[in-house]
Design a protein around this motif. Sequence first.
Motif, PDB file in Angstrom:
ATOM      1  N   GLU A  78      59.260  20.948  28.785  1.00 49.28           N
ATOM      2  CA  GLU A  78      58.865  22.211  28.151  1.00 49.28           C
ATOM      3  C   GLU A  78      59.084  23.396  29.086  1.00 49.28           C
ATOM      4  O   GLU A  78      58.645  24.481  28.816  1.00 49.28           O
ATOM      5  CB  GLU A  78      57.384  22.132  27.724  1.00 49.28           C
ATOM      6  N   LYS A  79      59.684  23.168  30.210  1.00 49.70           N
ATOM      7  CA  LYS A  79      59.943  24.100  31.325  1.00 49.70           C
ATOM      8  C   LYS A  79      58.644  24.520  32.013  1.00 49.70           C
ATOM      9  O   LYS A  79      57.621  24.693  31.372  1.00 49.70           O
ATOM     10  CB  LYS A  79      60.833  25.274  30.896  1.00 49.70           C
ATOM     11  N   ARG A  80      58.758  24.668  33.375  1.00 49.66           N
ATOM     12  CA  ARG A  80      57.551  24.914  34.170  1.00 49.66           C
ATOM     13  C   ARG A  80      56.803  26.158  33.662  1.00 49.66           C
ATOM     14  O   ARG A  80      57.413  27.195  33.423  1.00 49.66           O
ATOM     15  CB  ARG A  80      57.932  25.092  35.646  1.00 49.66           C
ATOM     16  N   PRO A  81      55.499  26.018  33.473  1.00 49.19           N
ATOM     17  CA  PRO A  81      54.728  27.142  32.917  1.00 49.19           C
ATOM     18  C   PRO A  81      54.706  28.346  33.854  1.00 49.19           C
ATOM     19  O   PRO A  81      54.758  28.179  35.068  1.00 49.19           O
ATOM     20  CB  PRO A  81      53.326  26.556  32.787  1.00 49.19           C
ATOM     21  N   ASP A  82      54.647  29.528  33.286  1.00 49.16           N
ATOM     22  CA  ASP A  82      54.551  30.696  34.167  1.00 49.16           C
ATOM     23  C   ASP A  82      53.509  31.716  33.712  1.00 49.16           C
ATOM     24  O   ASP A  82      53.461  32.824  34.212  1.00 49.16           O
ATOM     25  CB  ASP A  82      55.930  31.355  34.361  1.00 49.16           C
ATOM     26  N   THR A  83      52.673  31.321  32.741  1.00 47.09           N
ATOM     27  CA  THR A  83      51.567  32.215  32.382  1.00 47.09           C
ATOM     28  C   THR A  83      50.246  31.456  32.573  1.00 47.09           C
ATOM     29  O   THR A  83      50.241  30.215  32.602  1.00 47.09           O
ATOM     30  CB  THR A  83      51.634  32.651  30.901  1.00 47.09           C
ATOM     31  N   VAL A  84      49.164  32.233  32.677  1.00 47.21           N
ATOM     32  CA  VAL A  84      47.845  31.614  32.857  1.00 47.21           C
ATOM     33  C   VAL A  84      47.550  30.672  31.690  1.00 47.21           C
ATOM     34  O   VAL A  84      47.067  29.550  31.879  1.00 47.21           O
ATOM     35  CB  VAL A  84      46.744  32.697  32.991  1.00 47.21           C
ATOM     36  N   GLU A  85      47.894  31.117  30.470  1.00 45.62           N
ATOM     37  CA  GLU A  85      47.603  30.301  29.276  1.00 45.62           C
ATOM     38  C   GLU A  85      48.334  28.968  29.326  1.00 45.62           C
ATOM     39  O   GLU A  85      47.773  27.920  29.018  1.00 45.62           O
ATOM     40  CB  GLU A  85      47.988  31.065  27.995  1.00 45.62           C
ATOM     41  N   GLU A  86      49.612  29.018  29.709  1.00 52.26           N
ATOM     42  CA  GLU A  86      50.379  27.765  29.772  1.00 52.26           C
ATOM     43  C   GLU A  86      49.843  26.858  30.866  1.00 52.26           C
ATOM     44  O   GLU A  86      49.725  25.646  30.690  1.00 52.26           O
ATOM     45  CB  GLU A  86      51.867  28.065  30.015  1.00 52.26           C
ATOM     46  N   PHE A  87      49.535  27.445  32.024  1.00 55.11           N
ATOM     47  CA  PHE A  87      48.969  26.633  33.111  1.00 55.11           C
ATOM     48  C   PHE A  87      47.660  25.995  32.672  1.00 55.11           C
ATOM     49  O   PHE A  87      47.370  24.847  32.982  1.00 55.11           O
ATOM     50  CB  PHE A  87      48.747  27.506  34.352  1.00 55.11           C
ATOM     51  N   ARG A  88      46.877  26.790  31.916  1.00 53.54           N
ATOM     52  CA  ARG A  88      45.578  26.275  31.461  1.00 53.54           C
ATOM     53  C   ARG A  88      45.781  25.079  30.527  1.00 53.54           C
ATOM     54  O   ARG A  88      45.043  24.109  30.572  1.00 53.54           O
ATOM     55  CB  ARG A  88      44.812  27.396  30.766  1.00 53.54           C
ATOM     56  N   LYS A  89      46.824  25.162  29.704  1.00 55.36           N
ATOM     57  CA  LYS A  89      47.114  24.068  28.767  1.00 55.36           C
ATOM     58  C   LYS A  89      47.382  22.771  29.544  1.00 55.36           C
ATOM     59  O   LYS A  89      46.775  21.736  29.280  1.00 55.36           O
ATOM     60  CB  LYS A  89      48.343  24.457  27.920  1.00 55.36           C
ATOM     61  N   TYR A  90      48.268  22.841  30.524  1.00 54.35           N
ATOM     62  CA  TYR A  90      48.617  21.628  31.269  1.00 54.35           C
ATOM     63  C   TYR A  90      47.465  21.154  32.167  1.00 54.35           C
ATOM     64  O   TYR A  90      47.224  19.968  32.301  1.00 54.35           O
ATOM     65  CB  TYR A  90      49.876  21.850  32.107  1.00 54.35           C
ATOM     66  N   SER A  91      46.777  22.116  32.787  1.00 52.43           N
ATOM     67  CA  SER A  91      45.700  21.680  33.685  1.00 52.43           C
ATOM     68  C   SER A  91      44.546  21.068  32.880  1.00 52.43           C
ATOM     69  O   SER A  91      43.850  20.183  33.370  1.00 52.43           O
ATOM     70  CB  SER A  91      45.223  22.818  34.592  1.00 52.43           C
TER      71      SER A  91
END
Lengths: 243, 159
Positions: free
Chosen positions: A71-84
Amino acid sequence: MGDVIFFETSALVAASIKDLNGSIEHDRYAESKGLLNLASDTKTKCITTLSIEEQANKVLEKALLDVMELEKRPDTVEEFRKYSTILDAVQRMYIENISFMDRLSTHKDTIAEIEDNEVYPMYDRLNANIREKPPKAYAVSNKFKGLARDINRDLMDEHRKKLDKLKEKSIMPDSKDRIILSEAIYLKRERFPRDTFYLSSLDNHFCGFKSPFTQIPEKIKEIFSITCLSPQRIIRLITDKKT
Amino acid sequence: MTDIFNKVSIGVLDSLEKRKISEEFLSMCREALTELKKFQLTAMRYPDSINALKLFSASDTCYLVLQKSISELEQAKARGENPTTLEKLQDVLLYVCSIGKELDYIFNKKVGVEVTKIRKETFELQEKAEGLNLLDKIDIRVNSLPGKTAATYISRIEV
């Protein structure tokens, strides 16, 4: 004398992946977690080793890395929050699961000896047996020649199918799985010689759910007195014993 | 700036002793919140993806918990409350300070990352904060994830 359940990586991983989106969970979650719950309720001893815990944790993390790559490395807080959040959820469940188990230490040199001298040769012999051509059928009279030919053709077809399946997944497990079995053997001998020792797994290399792996659990039981079963089958056995 | 988490932890104990939520203490908490926001962004740039997620989770958990705590403390101060709210929050605030100090050490002192301790503390903080309704329960948070990501994750499990 009692029951001891040795949790292998696959069952431990499955028991850690629950409801990632309402209803999406590992398809073997219910039985894997169910066995842990039953063991906890019935005070059945559950054990694991450091190498299994490390492997299970690596599996949980690697899958997430794969998703992030897709899904390509996340670069927003929201995307990081999803994976974390996924990582937190599965690792919290994983920690809860291993807290039910005793982590037992093993002896590295002895494990290596067991792997080299007992586990590898067992799988190697099984591999050779399974690859052996089936015995030919001979007709006792000319009348049955056609039938014998048909039987031989069917046997060879089945054998070829078996060999094709072995191209996808070999009878010989990788070194990580051989070490797991060696650890189970070590613990059975050193710590639980008089107990019924179950190896709970979802892996064909231990439980041989389908052909051509079905001989594996029989062989492990025969040689090492270890019963390799799916969590569901162990649940049934323990429940039957207690009722 | 780097001492802010020490200051907040001393501030928690000091405020409890004086039984008063001071504006100075709240201001320190807000400063710590700004620092945690920076940590979130620094974690996102961390080269190792798994450690990046773990460090992000630590920063993000602390950020969300502290943000909610500040709001509750502000309301308590407005009510002129003896610090019963602070008594309730002291545990989580001290966790935030402890994790904040660890993150500061990693990001600002550029030492090698050993995430085991920080990870353990993050999970403990999450559980405590969930119990105090400062953070949604993990089941709720995880249930709101996109179905596609969850399904892909499970499909990539290889054992």
